[in-house]
Design a protein around this motif. Structure first.
Motif, PDB file in Angstrom:
ATOM      1  N   ARG A   7       0.814  -1.216   0.000  1.00 21.69           N
ATOM      2  CA  ARG A   7       0.000   0.000   0.000  1.00 21.69           C
ATOM      3  C   ARG A   7       0.847   1.266   0.000  1.00 21.69           C
ATOM      4  O   ARG A   7       1.925   1.288   0.550  1.00 21.69           O
ATOM      5  CB  ARG A   7      -0.918  -0.007   1.238  1.00 21.69           C
ATOM      6  CG  ARG A   7      -1.993  -1.069   1.131  1.00 21.69           C
ATOM      7  CD  ARG A   7      -2.688  -1.306   2.464  1.00 21.69           C
ATOM      8  NE  ARG A   7      -3.770  -2.281   2.303  1.00 21.69           N
ATOM      9  CZ  ARG A   7      -3.561  -3.595   2.288  1.00 21.69           C
ATOM     10  NH1 ARG A   7      -2.356  -4.086   2.451  1.00 21.69           N
ATOM     11  NH2 ARG A   7      -4.566  -4.411   2.102  1.00 21.69           N
ATOM     12  N   ARG A   8       0.294   2.342  -0.612  1.00 17.85           N
ATOM     13  CA  ARG A   8       0.904   3.671  -0.565  1.00 17.85           C
ATOM     14  C   ARG A   8      -0.001   4.544   0.290  1.00 17.85           C
ATOM     15  O   ARG A   8      -1.091   4.922  -0.145  1.00 17.85           O
ATOM     16  CB  ARG A   8       1.005   4.251  -1.991  1.00 17.85           C
ATOM     17  CG  ARG A   8       2.015   3.555  -2.888  1.00 17.85           C
ATOM     18  CD  ARG A   8       3.444   4.016  -2.566  1.00 17.85           C
ATOM     19  NE  ARG A   8       3.557   5.475  -2.488  1.00 17.85           N
ATOM     20  CZ  ARG A   8       3.845   6.261  -3.535  1.00 17.85           C
ATOM     21  NH1 ARG A   8       4.047   5.732  -4.719  1.00 17.85           N
ATOM     22  NH2 ARG A   8       3.932   7.553  -3.369  1.00 17.85           N
ATOM     23  N   PHE A   9       0.437   4.850   1.494  1.00 20.34           N
ATOM     24  CA  PHE A   9      -0.468   5.493   2.437  1.00 20.34           C
ATOM     25  C   PHE A   9      -0.702   6.978   2.149  1.00 20.34           C
ATOM     26  O   PHE A   9      -1.532   7.610   2.789  1.00 20.34           O
ATOM     27  CB  PHE A   9       0.001   5.234   3.875  1.00 20.34           C
ATOM     28  CG  PHE A   9      -0.070   3.772   4.219  1.00 20.34           C
ATOM     29  CD1 PHE A   9      -1.304   3.157   4.404  1.00 20.34           C
ATOM     30  CD2 PHE A   9       1.074   3.004   4.267  1.00 20.34           C
ATOM     31  CE1 PHE A   9      -1.386   1.796   4.668  1.00 20.34           C
ATOM     32  CE2 PHE A   9       1.006   1.639   4.534  1.00 20.34           C
ATOM     33  CZ  PHE A   9      -0.231   1.034   4.735  1.00 20.34           C
ATOM     34  N   ASP A  10       0.026   7.510   1.152  1.00 21.33           N
ATOM     35  CA  ASP A  10      -0.312   8.864   0.696  1.00 21.33           C
ATOM     36  C   ASP A  10      -1.404   8.811  -0.376  1.00 21.33           C
ATOM     37  O   ASP A  10      -1.886   9.844  -0.829  1.00 21.33           O
ATOM     38  CB  ASP A  10       0.934   9.594   0.175  1.00 21.33           C
ATOM     39  CG  ASP A  10       1.674   8.812  -0.900  1.00 21.33           C
ATOM     40  OD1 ASP A  10       1.433   7.588  -1.030  1.00 21.33           O
ATOM     41  OD2 ASP A  10       2.493   9.411  -1.613  1.00 21.33           O
ATOM     42  N   ARG A  11      -1.794   7.596  -0.769  1.00 20.65           N
ATOM     43  CA  ARG A  11      -2.797   7.459  -1.829  1.00 20.65           C
ATOM     44  C   ARG A  11      -4.042   6.694  -1.411  1.00 20.65           C
ATOM     45  O   ARG A  11      -4.996   6.594  -2.162  1.00 20.65           O
ATOM     46  CB  ARG A  11      -2.188   6.740  -3.038  1.00 20.65           C
ATOM     47  CG  ARG A  11      -1.048   7.530  -3.659  1.00 20.65           C
ATOM     48  CD  ARG A  11      -0.528   6.842  -4.886  1.00 20.65           C
ATOM     49  NE  ARG A  11       0.653   7.524  -5.412  1.00 20.65           N
ATOM     50  CZ  ARG A  11       1.379   7.064  -6.420  1.00 20.65           C
ATOM     51  NH1 ARG A  11       1.033   5.926  -7.013  1.00 20.65           N
ATOM     52  NH2 ARG A  11       2.436   7.733  -6.847  1.00 20.65           N
ATOM     53  N   THR A  12      -4.007   6.069  -0.243  1.00 19.59           N
ATOM     54  CA  THR A  12      -5.176   5.321   0.221  1.00 19.59           C
ATOM     55  C   THR A  12      -5.518   5.781   1.632  1.00 19.59           C
ATOM     56  O   THR A  12      -4.613   6.123   2.416  1.00 19.59           O
ATOM     57  CB  THR A  12      -4.912   3.800   0.203  1.00 19.59           C
ATOM     58  OG1 THR A  12      -6.042   3.127   0.787  1.00 19.59           O
ATOM     59  CG2 THR A  12      -3.670   3.419   1.000  1.00 19.59           C
ATOM     60  N   PRO A  13      -6.820   5.829   1.959  1.00 13.60           N
ATOM     61  CA  PRO A  13      -7.218   6.222   3.323  1.00 13.60           C
ATOM     62  C   PRO A  13      -7.075   5.100   4.345  1.00 13.60           C
ATOM     63  O   PRO A  13      -7.363   5.314   5.519  1.00 13.60           O
ATOM     64  CB  PRO A  13      -8.690   6.605   3.144  1.00 13.60           C
ATOM     65  CG  PRO A  13      -9.159   5.764   2.000  1.00 13.60           C
ATOM     66  CD  PRO A  13      -7.966   5.602   1.075  1.00 13.60           C
ATOM     67  N   GLU A  14      -6.602   3.926   3.923  1.00 13.82           N
ATOM     68  CA  GLU A  14      -6.463   2.824   4.879  1.00 13.82           C
ATOM     69  C   GLU A  14      -5.419   3.171   5.948  1.00 13.82           C
ATOM     70  O   GLU A  14      -4.446   3.860   5.671  1.00 13.82           O
ATOM     71  CB  GLU A  14      -6.014   1.552   4.146  1.00 13.82           C
ATOM     72  CG  GLU A  14      -7.033   1.030   3.165  1.00 13.82           C
ATOM     73  CD  GLU A  14      -6.388   0.049   2.197  1.00 13.82           C
ATOM     74  OE1 GLU A  14      -6.657  -1.145   2.340  1.00 13.82           O
ATOM     75  OE2 GLU A  14      -5.624   0.489   1.321  1.00 13.82           O
ATOM     76  N   PRO A  15      -5.609   2.659   7.185  1.00 13.08           N
ATOM     77  CA  PRO A  15      -4.650   2.968   8.247  1.00 13.08           C
ATOM     78  C   PRO A  15      -3.285   2.331   7.980  1.00 13.08           C
ATOM     79  O   PRO A  15      -3.208   1.178   7.553  1.00 13.08           O
ATOM     80  CB  PRO A  15      -5.291   2.373   9.505  1.00 13.08           C
ATOM     81  CG  PRO A  15      -6.275   1.368   9.016  1.00 13.08           C
ATOM     82  CD  PRO A  15      -6.720   1.828   7.654  1.00 13.08           C
TER      83      PRO A  15
END
Ligand code: MN
Length: 223
Positions: free
Chosen positions: A11-19
């Protein structure tokens, strides 16, 4: 403590709202015989339900294409996926196109579970058979997850309901639709419509989870 490397690598956390997780608060609560579970309905490339048990400081996860069942004659394929952070149990929303698991996530059910069977949870997982009893809003009673010995990739399990008072031979997963967190169906979450009921939390650490839709109301009972 379980490793979340695979979860974070995908995951790319700057692109997904997932924790991104784990939040500092996730070092607690202390492990006990009673812990939490969550089932997330995930309208991705293919609709499935993600069944997650909080074990060893993370959410052990299985993707169940047909969803869990209270019918003891159903044996539901459950494909084990990477461990997720505990805060993921409070995640409901949209994963944007181009991201891993792109689509819409609903908190379909949640609650607590008691371990059954012999040995602790990690020992049972290692053995390829874990027994537990769920106390959720939709799922209740005794279940087993049994690893398929002939699984090619080694990640295929079956989720089986034991015969008990919670059994429902007429079970239809679509008859139990809607978020236990916000009352919304997938289309309403996809359109980012407001929650239909106050969001209630199981544990304080969920305050760190990604949820921008409503202020939590601790004293509102879960319906
Ligand atoms: Mn999924």
């Amino acid at each position: 403590m379980a490793k979340l490397d695979e979860y974070q690598r995908k995951r790319r956390f700057d692109r997904t709202p997932e924790p991104a997780g784990p939040a500092p608060a996730e070092k607690g609560p202390e492990p006990s015989s009673e812990n939490t579970f969550v089932v997330q309905k995930h309208a991705a490339r293919r609709l499935h339900y993600d069944f997650r048990l909080a074990i060893d400081g993370a959410l052990k996860s299985w993707a169940v294409p047909k969803g869990p069942s209270l019918n003891s004659s159903d044996k539901r394929l459950a494909v084990q996926t990477e461990d997720h952070p505990l805060a993921y149990g409070g995640f409901e929303g949209k994963i944007p196109e181009g991201n891993y698991g792109a689509g819409t996530v609903m908190v379909w059910d949640r609650g607590t579970f008691f371990l059954e069977g012999n040995g602790d949870a990690l020992q049972q997982l290692a053995k390829g058979e874990i027994k537990f009893s769920l106390n959720g809003e939709k799922l209740r009673g005794s279940f087993a997850l049994v690893k398929l010995k002939n699984s090619e990739k080694g990640n295929e399990w079956l989720m089986i309901k034991h015969k008990d008072a919670s059994e429902d031979s007429a079970w239809n997963v679509d008859a139990h639709d809607g978020s236990v967190l916000t009352g919304r169906v997938i289309e309403e979450i996809a359109q980012e419509l407001p929650p239909k009921r106050s969001v209630s939390l199981l544990y304080p650490y969920e305050l760190d989870g990604a949820r921008k839709s409503a202020m939590p109301s601790r004293f509102e009972p879960m319906l």
